[in-house]
Write a protein that holds these residues in place. Structure first.
Motif, PDB file in Angstrom:
ATOM      1  N   SER A  96      62.492  33.989  23.042  1.00 43.92           N
ATOM      2  CA  SER A  96      63.062  35.617  23.099  1.00 43.92           C
ATOM      3  C   SER A  96      62.236  36.226  24.102  1.00 43.92           C
ATOM      4  N   THR A  97      61.398  35.731  24.867  1.00 41.82           N
ATOM      5  CA  THR A  97      60.449  36.258  25.544  1.00 41.82           C
ATOM      6  C   THR A  97      61.006  37.667  26.492  1.00 41.82           C
ATOM      7  N   TYR A  98      62.245  37.935  26.902  1.00 45.48           N
ATOM      8  CA  TYR A  98      62.952  39.121  27.228  1.00 45.48           C
ATOM      9  C   TYR A  98      63.935  39.389  26.338  1.00 45.48           C
ATOM     10  N   GLY A  99      63.935  39.205  24.970  1.00 45.87           N
ATOM     11  CA  GLY A  99      64.859  39.455  24.194  1.00 45.87           C
ATOM     12  C   GLY A  99      65.504  40.764  24.065  1.00 45.87           C
ATOM     13  N   ASN A 100      64.578  41.579  24.304  1.00 41.26           N
ATOM     14  CA  ASN A 100      64.824  43.174  24.328  1.00 41.26           C
ATOM     15  C   ASN A 100      64.857  43.738  25.468  1.00 41.26           C
ATOM     16  N   SER A 114      61.436  37.191  37.465  1.00 38.71           N
ATOM     17  CA  SER A 114      60.900  36.275  36.254  1.00 38.71           C
ATOM     18  C   SER A 114      61.949  34.930  36.276  1.00 38.71           C
ATOM     19  N   ALA A 115      61.341  34.073  35.664  1.00 38.09           N
ATOM     20  CA  ALA A 115      62.004  32.758  35.651  1.00 38.09           C
ATOM     21  C   ALA A 115      62.741  32.504  34.123  1.00 38.09           C
ATOM     22  N   HIS A 116      62.469  33.579  33.552  1.00 32.58           N
ATOM     23  CA  HIS A 116      63.101  33.652  32.069  1.00 32.58           C
ATOM     24  C   HIS A 116      64.241  34.456  32.126  1.00 32.58           C
ATOM     25  N   ALA A 117      65.272  33.840  31.250  1.00 30.78           N
ATOM     26  CA  ALA A 117      66.517  34.427  30.855  1.00 30.78           C
ATOM     27  C   ALA A 117      66.186  35.819  30.325  1.00 30.78           C
ATOM     28  N   ASP A 118      67.063  36.791  30.536  1.00 32.19           N
ATOM     29  CA  ASP A 118      66.995  38.089  29.933  1.00 32.19           C
ATOM     30  C   ASP A 118      67.726  38.057  28.720  1.00 32.19           C
ATOM     31  N   SER A 119      67.959  39.221  28.047  1.00 32.34           N
ATOM     32  CA  SER A 119      68.794  39.296  26.735  1.00 32.34           C
ATOM     33  C   SER A 119      69.970  39.154  27.072  1.00 32.34           C
ATOM     34  N   LEU A 141      66.525  40.394  19.758  1.00 31.06           N
ATOM     35  CA  LEU A 141      67.375  39.331  20.211  1.00 31.06           C
ATOM     36  C   LEU A 141      68.178  38.836  18.776  1.00 31.06           C
ATOM     37  N   ARG A 142      67.208  39.128  17.584  1.00 26.92           N
ATOM     38  CA  ARG A 142      67.927  38.752  16.324  1.00 26.92           C
ATOM     39  C   ARG A 142      69.157  39.463  15.937  1.00 26.92           C
ATOM     40  N   ALA A 143      68.781  40.913  16.163  1.00 25.90           N
ATOM     41  CA  ALA A 143      69.915  41.897  15.814  1.00 25.90           C
ATOM     42  C   ALA A 143      71.121  41.683  16.774  1.00 25.90           C
TER      43      ALA A 143
END
Length: 452
Positions: free
Chosen positions: A207-211, A394-399, A429-431
């Motif tokens: 969840s690096t970019y979970g928000n 970023s190489a991370h998927a976003d929310s 991300l949990r929400a």
């Protein structure tokens, strides 16, 4: 089956998950904590289990927050196999010895200059410790089931993110648990898209970019503007960059910007990281992991002048003419980039440009938050340079990308665990998962154990 969360909870670093079945005990990832001091101290605190009792380690990818504790695990008695993709092994052969070497150098410098809090600073592990750990690596192919331990199988699927990064699904014949690792982006210009999520009973998702949602604007336009403006006022652009993944993406971006005329073709670009140089060469070996054809791969490799020696690195700091310096580490926590920050942070003509996530407690996060001083090698360094952040490289998927990856799954997992994020990102991300997908989900606490 039980899972214990030994890292990657409340933070984006230190990923470690202890999975226990009736017949086996394995660790999924074995990373270093980075950032805040109270997190870094966990690296020295030992593990709540006997490493000698582990059957195996399964590694999702090579970044140190997922692999960097392995030399200490082996030093502490682990004798089993470390399973990973071939590209992950190739990168770990670069990253882990370098990590040990830097720790030895940092300890020696602290002792030499007297800025350690301890009477005698010691490295967490040495370069030789890392080379010993590499003997226990075993490579596995993608999309085929392999036996990890008695009664426990695994399937590795491509996650994008960096070369060799894997989504790992483990099953004991009764239940399956899938680890996203660090998930890449569907439209990344360099890396392939993540494989679809296969049906699973349990899911551990980053969840690096979970928000957050990445800006849809072209990041090269923003980067080119920063570089042009800095060069016009006679300044230097320093870009802290992870040697694996980020450095290569930036080199490809430099090639694209020069080819399009977005930045001057004559502007010197330097890659000051021998490790990044070696990692870049591996791209030609693992073509299935990325989108670049041979010509583009060669153009990426030639986009910057490679700095090899310490003396060459020092010479960069002695010349104030306009240039771009790409140097590790990505969050300015160590490496050669610290010397460049000491040299150039005090001049308002210069720019420190960040192109990725900055974990709390790192120098990178402090600079983005507007710090007017940072501490480097025991000294306070005044910051008068401009600080810029191009986040959508970023190489991370976003929310939204994380939600899209999960929502394509036809059947909901029994439970989804949200990890590898700072608290606000994991909770957001949990929400979203709960309200948009209706899945049972949990943000686990550090050292929490859950029965599956």
């Amino acid at each position: 089956m039980r899972i214990q969360f030994l890292g990657g909870t409340g933070t984006v670093t230190g990923s470690k998950y202890l999975l226990t079945t009736e017949h086996a005990r394995i660790l999924v990832d074995c990373g270093l904590f980075q950032g805040y001091k109270q997190l870094r101290l966990r690296n020295w605190a030992g593990l709540p289990f006997d490493p000698a009792g582990l059957d195996a380690v399964v590694l999702t990818h090579a970044h140190l927050d997922h692999s960097g504790y392995l030399p200490l695990l082996v030093k502490s008695g682990f004798r089993g196999k470390i399973l990973c993709s071939e590209a992950t092994y190739d990168l770990c052969k670069i990253l882990l010895p370098d990590s040990g070497h830097l720790q030895e150098e940092d300890a020696a410098a602290a002792n030499r200059h007297g800025y350690s809090e301890h009477r005698l600073a010691m490295p967490l592990y040495t370069e030789e410790d890392a080379r010993v750990a590499l003997r226990q690596f075993v490579t596995v192919g993608f999309d085929r089931r392999v036996e990890v331990a008695p009664g426990l199988g695994a399937v590795f699927s491509r996650a994008g993110h960096i070369l060799g990064a894997a989504i790992v699904a483990l099953d004991d014949g009764h239940r399956r648990i899938t680890f996203s690792g660090d998930l890449g982006r569907a439209n990344d210009p360099v890396m392939v898209a993540p494989a679809p999520l296969a049906p699973t009973d349990y899911l551990v998702v980053e969840s690096t970019y979970g928000n957050r949602v990445h800006d849809t604007a072209d990041p090269l336009l923003a980067m080119a503007s920063v570089i042009r403006d800095t060069a016009a006022r006679g300044g230097v652009v320093v870009i802290p960059a992870f040697a694996v993944g980020r450095a290569q993406g930036l080199m490809y971006a430099m090639y694209q910007m020069k080819a399009s005329g977005a930045i001057p073709a004559y502007l010197p670009v330097f890659l000051d990281s021998p490790m990044a140089r070696d990692a870049t060469a591996i791209y030609g070996k693992h073509r299935a992991d990325h989108r670049l054809d041979p010509a583009a791969c060669q153009a990426m490799c030639q986009a910057a002048t490679i700095i090899n020696t310490v003396e060459e690195s020092k010479q960069l700091d002695a010349r104030n003419a306009p240039k771009v310096i790409i140097s590790a580490s990505g969050m300015a926590t160590g490496g050669r980039v610290l010397h460049h920050l000491k040299a150039f942070a005090g001049d308002p003509r210069n720019t420190i440009l960040f192109a990725g996530f900055q974990a709390g407690g790192t120098r990178g996060a402090a600079l983005i938050d507007g710090a007017d001083e940072i501490r480097i090698h025991g000294q306070q360094v005044r910051v008068r340079a401009q600080v810029a952040h191009v986040d959508n490289l970023s190489a991370h998927a976003d929310s939204n990308e994380l939600m899209g990856w999960m929502s394509a799954l036809g059947r909901a997992p029994r439970r989804t665990f949200i990890t590898h994020g700072e608290p606000a990102a994991s909770e957001a991300l949990r929400a979203r998962i709960k309200h948009e997908l209706g899945w049972d989900c949990l943000v686990p606490e550090h050292l929490q154990t859950v029965a599956l």
